[in-house]
Design an enzyme around this catalytic site. Structure first.
Site, PDB file in Angstrom:
ATOM      1  N   SER A  59      45.541  25.384  48.768  1.00 13.89           N
ATOM      2  CA  SER A  59      44.880  26.596  48.425  1.00 13.89           C
ATOM      3  C   SER A  59      45.667  27.512  48.702  1.00 13.89           C
ATOM      4  CB  SER A  59      43.502  26.304  49.325  1.00 13.89           C
ATOM      5  OG  SER A  59      42.502  27.618  48.673  1.00 13.89           O
ATOM      6  N   HIS A  60      44.877  28.849  49.418  1.00 19.55           N
ATOM      7  CA  HIS A  60      45.279  29.815  49.695  1.00 19.55           C
ATOM      8  C   HIS A  60      46.714  29.988  50.203  1.00 19.55           C
ATOM      9  CE1 HIS A  60      41.980  28.259  52.335  1.00 19.55           C
ATOM     10  NE2 HIS A  60      43.041  29.517  53.395  1.00 19.55           N
ATOM     11  N   ASP A 107      39.978  28.178  42.966  1.00 18.09           N
ATOM     12  CA  ASP A 107      38.377  27.965  43.935  1.00 18.09           C
ATOM     13  C   ASP A 107      37.321  28.583  44.252  1.00 18.09           C
ATOM     14  OD1 ASP A 107      40.106  27.672  45.185  1.00 18.09           O
ATOM     15  OD2 ASP A 107      39.034  25.537  46.333  1.00 18.09           O
ATOM     16  N   ARG A 108      38.638  29.690  44.938  1.00 13.84           N
ATOM     17  CA  ARG A 108      38.222  31.545  45.355  1.00 13.84           C
ATOM     18  C   ARG A 108      37.616  32.036  44.087  1.00 13.84           C
ATOM     19  NH1 ARG A 108      39.764  31.251  51.148  1.00 13.84           N
ATOM     20  NH2 ARG A 108      39.141  29.992  52.363  1.00 13.84           N
ATOM     21  N   THR A 132      30.623  24.416  58.186  1.00 14.72           N
ATOM     22  CA  THR A 132      31.473  25.281  56.613  1.00 14.72           C
ATOM     23  C   THR A 132      32.009  24.005  56.181  1.00 14.72           C
ATOM     24  OG1 THR A 132      31.893  26.749  58.097  1.00 14.72           O
ATOM     25  CG2 THR A 132      33.188  26.440  56.454  1.00 14.72           C
ATOM     26  N   ASP A 151      41.997  32.164  43.536  1.00 14.30           N
ATOM     27  CA  ASP A 151      43.322  31.699  45.047  1.00 14.30           C
ATOM     28  C   ASP A 151      44.711  30.894  44.270  1.00 14.30           C
ATOM     29  OD1 ASP A 151      41.857  29.536  44.722  1.00 14.30           O
ATOM     30  OD2 ASP A 151      41.914  28.812  46.422  1.00 14.30           O
ATOM     31  N   LYS A 166      33.932  24.460  44.588  1.00 10.35           N
ATOM     32  CA  LYS A 166      34.035  25.543  44.451  1.00 10.35           C
ATOM     33  C   LYS A 166      35.164  26.183  42.974  1.00 10.35           C
ATOM     34  CE  LYS A 166      36.401  27.466  48.377  1.00 10.35           C
ATOM     35  NZ  LYS A 166      36.296  26.334  49.647  1.00 10.35           N
ATOM     36  N   GLU A 169      29.759  29.591  50.118  1.00 12.51           N
ATOM     37  CA  GLU A 169      30.543  30.540  50.957  1.00 12.51           C
ATOM     38  C   GLU A 169      30.678  31.441  51.883  1.00 12.51           C
ATOM     39  OE1 GLU A 169      32.198  26.985  53.802  1.00 12.51           O
ATOM     40  OE2 GLU A 169      33.428  26.746  51.388  1.00 12.51           O
ATOM     41  N   GLU A 170      30.848  32.504  52.276  1.00 14.30           N
ATOM     42  CA  GLU A 170      31.485  33.353  52.669  1.00 14.30           C
ATOM     43  C   GLU A 170      33.110  33.846  52.013  1.00 14.30           C
ATOM     44  OE1 GLU A 170      32.859  34.371  55.498  1.00 14.30           O
ATOM     45  OE2 GLU A 170      33.238  31.337  55.335  1.00 14.30           O
ATOM     46  N   THR A 192      38.775  19.391  56.239  1.00 15.56           N
ATOM     47  CA  THR A 192      37.483  19.107  55.396  1.00 15.56           C
ATOM     48  C   THR A 192      38.798  18.867  53.635  1.00 15.56           C
ATOM     49  OG1 THR A 192      38.041  20.924  55.595  1.00 15.56           O
ATOM     50  CG2 THR A 192      35.844  19.861  56.606  1.00 15.56           C
ATOM     51  N   ASP A 211      44.604  27.342  43.949  1.00 14.17           N
ATOM     52  CA  ASP A 211      44.389  26.508  43.337  1.00 14.17           C
ATOM     53  C   ASP A 211      42.896  26.420  42.557  1.00 14.17           C
ATOM     54  OD1 ASP A 211      42.430  26.768  45.326  1.00 14.17           O
ATOM     55  OD2 ASP A 211      42.246  24.571  45.624  1.00 14.17           O
ATOM     56  N   ARG A 243      46.743  18.417  55.032  1.00  8.05           N
ATOM     57  CA  ARG A 243      47.276  20.544  54.888  1.00  8.05           C
ATOM     58  C   ARG A 243      48.702  20.309  55.518  1.00  8.05           C
ATOM     59  NH1 ARG A 243      43.251  24.971  53.416  1.00  8.05           N
ATOM     60  NH2 ARG A 243      43.236  24.022  51.707  1.00  8.05           N
TER      61      ARG A 243
HETATM   62  C1  G1P Z   1      37.929  28.240  55.337  1.00  8.96           C
HETATM   63  C2  G1P Z   1      36.492  28.604  54.967  1.00  8.96           C
HETATM   64  C3  G1P Z   1      35.647  27.984  54.569  1.00  8.96           C
HETATM   65  C4  G1P Z   1      36.200  26.710  53.223  1.00  8.96           C
HETATM   66  C5  G1P Z   1      38.108  26.253  54.245  1.00  8.96           C
HETATM   67  C6  G1P Z   1      38.229  25.618  52.680  1.00  8.96           C
HETATM   68  O1  G1P Z   1      37.577  26.589  56.210  1.00  8.96           O
HETATM   69  O2  G1P Z   1      36.611  29.343  56.099  1.00  8.96           O
HETATM   70  O3  G1P Z   1      35.149  28.376  53.946  1.00  8.96           O
HETATM   71  O4  G1P Z   1      35.177  25.764  53.162  1.00  8.96           O
HETATM   72  O5  G1P Z   1      38.303  27.458  54.474  1.00  8.96           O
HETATM   73  O6  G1P Z   1      38.567  26.604  51.306  1.00  8.96           O
HETATM   74  P1  G1P Z   1      37.923  27.996  58.039  1.00  8.96           P
HETATM   75  O7  G1P Z   1      39.952  27.691  58.136  1.00  8.96           O
HETATM   76  O8  G1P Z   1      37.067  28.589  58.860  1.00  8.96           O
HETATM   77  O9  G1P Z   1      37.146  25.670  58.753  1.00  8.96           O
HETATM   78 ZN    ZN Z   2      41.093  27.111  47.479  1.00  6.16          ZN
END
Ligand code: G1P
Ligand code: ZN
Length: 548
Positions: free
Chosen positions: A117-118, A286-287, A349, A282, A381, A368-369, A18, A284, A22
């Protein structure tokens, strides 16, 4: 300058997830690896979007290790593949939301975002590449599938034989026939924020002397954006932004804004003489995480609060068309939507599922949570957007974060919420746990656990209301008759072993019972989760690695 055609071989063993492709930096550094992915992307675009010759794309990343090298490779490949213009962030820096903003404003074909990302960075950390389409959002399944299919057949890639391009000086230069336009990484994004939020009121709040904020950029990409916005445009004192210089290894940290990894900020907000407001973002950008003085706002609550107070911000003055939240996100936003008389969509998700709803004008705000919130202003985001939105609301309401939150709970009820992550579980064990749960699903309905009774249990499946596409196996849900819920799913973004995520939620309507510690309020549900899924036995872990 000569276009070289380099022989190569199929290379991907799994579809980009998604969030794009990575992998460890060391994987990306293998000969031809990044090149293969980029060529597969260009080839797929040619098939899906039509000729890419002469088109414009946007390019930038979160500044992590290998960012600059990757930018040079991609520029030379873009030139060799006939791209007309690449808009690249100065120094190779563009946050994910800023990339989305620039793609949309420049009406580009799409953009390439270099980020994991993170996930930690540095030579032994992670790297990632993600393609975003014309609307500024992550590539849909159709595109990632085409890239994957192409990666299994690829036998050559094209690259220009040229010396490196200066990406640190604003302005245009030529690479073969292609224009490389180095853009200010911050400007377009900051102007968009200025159009959405009441900067005058936020300025008054931040310069009133009665309100102090602290922003932790975690040595990742938002540093320059946060400094420009909070310290330069909004008058906050110098030093408001901590860890504001992007570093290739994020200073050795884990740039994930949650209670565990953003502990420096948490210590400040929960310490003596704490400021009124704290936020972190985070790798990049977005969080986001939002904190008040001695107070943590869950991302699910944050989404609900933003939705409930949206009309206080100029960009949302006319109200919301709808709200969308990912399935594991708490149902706090649903209660706001119900009150506002607007739809609330429950999606799988991953941010990409919001794209169609936003494009169709059916949802305005989504979240998203996992510390992600945003709106229809871009298609990603957006961490700093959420921070500015909170500041706008606080500036108008003249309340503390805690007051605002408690007032919200009194109105809508409180959804106690927590997420348990079990990281680095052996993949086989995780698969056993999930298949065991699956096998139990049909037997759970009506089963009692103390005072609770199972109302429904299923594996979440989503039919996109816009294009009708169906996404199955999106997580196991066990809902109880009292409105509480347990969700189990495996992460799709980890790079080592499997990560089991368990999401717990319990609704409390009564104001006198809304002040418990969430772990206390959720203790029974946590025990039920273990009983049903045999988490401790099957993962071999006594406690989760991260509790949010
Ligand atoms: C995680 C988060 C999800 C987010 C994704 C990308 O994915 O739970 O909400 O969209 O990172 O930042 P997961 O590792 O749970 O598949
Ligand atoms: Zn990110």
């Amino acid at each position: 300058m000569k276009v070289e055609t380099i022989k190569t071989k199929p290379f991907l063993d799994q579809k980009p997830g998604t969030s794009g492709l990575r992998k460890l930096v060391t994987v990306f550094q293998q000969p031809h690896y990044l090149e293969n992915f980029i060529q597969s992307t260009f080839d797929s675009l040619e098939t899906i979007e039509g000729p890419i010759k002469g088109q414009t794309i946007v390019l930038g990343g979160d500044g992590r290790y290998y960012n600059r090298q990757a930018i040079q490779i991609i520029l030379k490949m873009a030139a060799a593949n006939g791209i007309g213009r690449v808009k690249v962030g100065r120094g190779g820096i563009l946050s994910t939301p800023a990339t989305s903003c620039v793609i949309r404003q420049s009406q580009s074909l799409g953009g390439i975002i270099l980020s994991a990302s993170h996930n930690p960075g540095g030579p032994n950390g992670d790297f990632g590449v993600k393609y975003n389409i014309r609307n500024g959002g992550p590539a849909p399944e159709k595109v990632t599938e085409a890239i994957f299919a192409r990666s299994k057949e690829i036998d050559y890639y094209k690259i220009l034989e040229a010396s490196d391009v200066d990406i640190d000086t604003l302005g245009e230069s030529k690479l073969g026939d292609m224009v490389v336009e180095v853009i200010d990484s911050v400007n377009d994004y900051a102007s968009l924020m200025e159009a959405l939020f009441d900067f005058d009121r936020i300025h008054d709040l931040l310069t009133s002397g009665a309100f102090r904020m602290c922003m932790d950029s975690m040595h990742a990409v938002t540093g320059p954006y946060a400094q420009a916005l909070f310290e330069q445009r909004l008058g906050a004192p110098a030093g408001t932004v901590q860890n504001g210089v992007p570093l290739e290894d994020f200073g050795g940290g884990h740039p994930d804004p949650n209670l565990v990894y953003a502990h420096d900020l948490v210590d400040v907000l929960f310490g003596e003489n704490a400021p009124d407001f704290g936020a972190a973002s985070d790798g990049d950008g977005d969080r986001n995480m939002i904190l008040g003085r001695q107070f943590f706002v869950t991302p699910s609550d944050s989404l609900a609060v933003l939705a409930a107070n949206a009309t206080l911000a100029p960009g949302y003055r006319d109200g919301l068309a709808g709200i969308a939240r990912s399935m594991p996100t708490s149902q706090a936003a649903d209660r706001v939507a119900a009150q506002l008389g607007i739809p609330c969509y429950e999606t799988p998700t991953g941010w990409k599922f919001f794209g169609n709803l936003l494009d169709a004008g059916q949802a305005t705000i989504c979240g998203e949570e996992s510390f992600g919130t945003s709106s229809n202003h871009i298609r990603e985001k957006d961490g700093l957007w959420a921070v500015l939105f909170w500041l706008n609301i606080l500036a108008v309401k003249q309340q503390s974060v805690q007051q605002l939150m408690q007032e919200h709970w009194q109105t809508y009820g409180r959804n106690y919420y927590s997420r348990y992550d079990y990281e680095g579980v052996e993949s086989d064990r995780a698969a056993t746990l999930m298949s065991g749960l699956h096998a139990k699903l049909p037997t759970l309905k009506g089963k009692r656990f103390g005072p609770r009774e199972v109302d429904y249990s299923d594996d979440f499946s989503y039919t996109d209301p816009i294009d009708g596409s169906v996404s199955q196996n999106q997580g196991i849900r066990i809902g109880f008759t009292d409105g509480s819920r347990i969700v189990f799913r495996l992460s799709g973004t980890g790079t080592q072993g499997a990560t089991l995520r368990v999401y717990l939620e319990q609704y409390e309507a009564e104001a006198s019972k809304q002040h418990l510690d969430p772990q206390q309020a959720l203790a029974d549900l946590i025990a039920i989760a273990d009983e049903v899924a045999q988490i401790r036995t099957l993962t071999g872990m006594e406690t989760p690695t991260v509790i949010t």
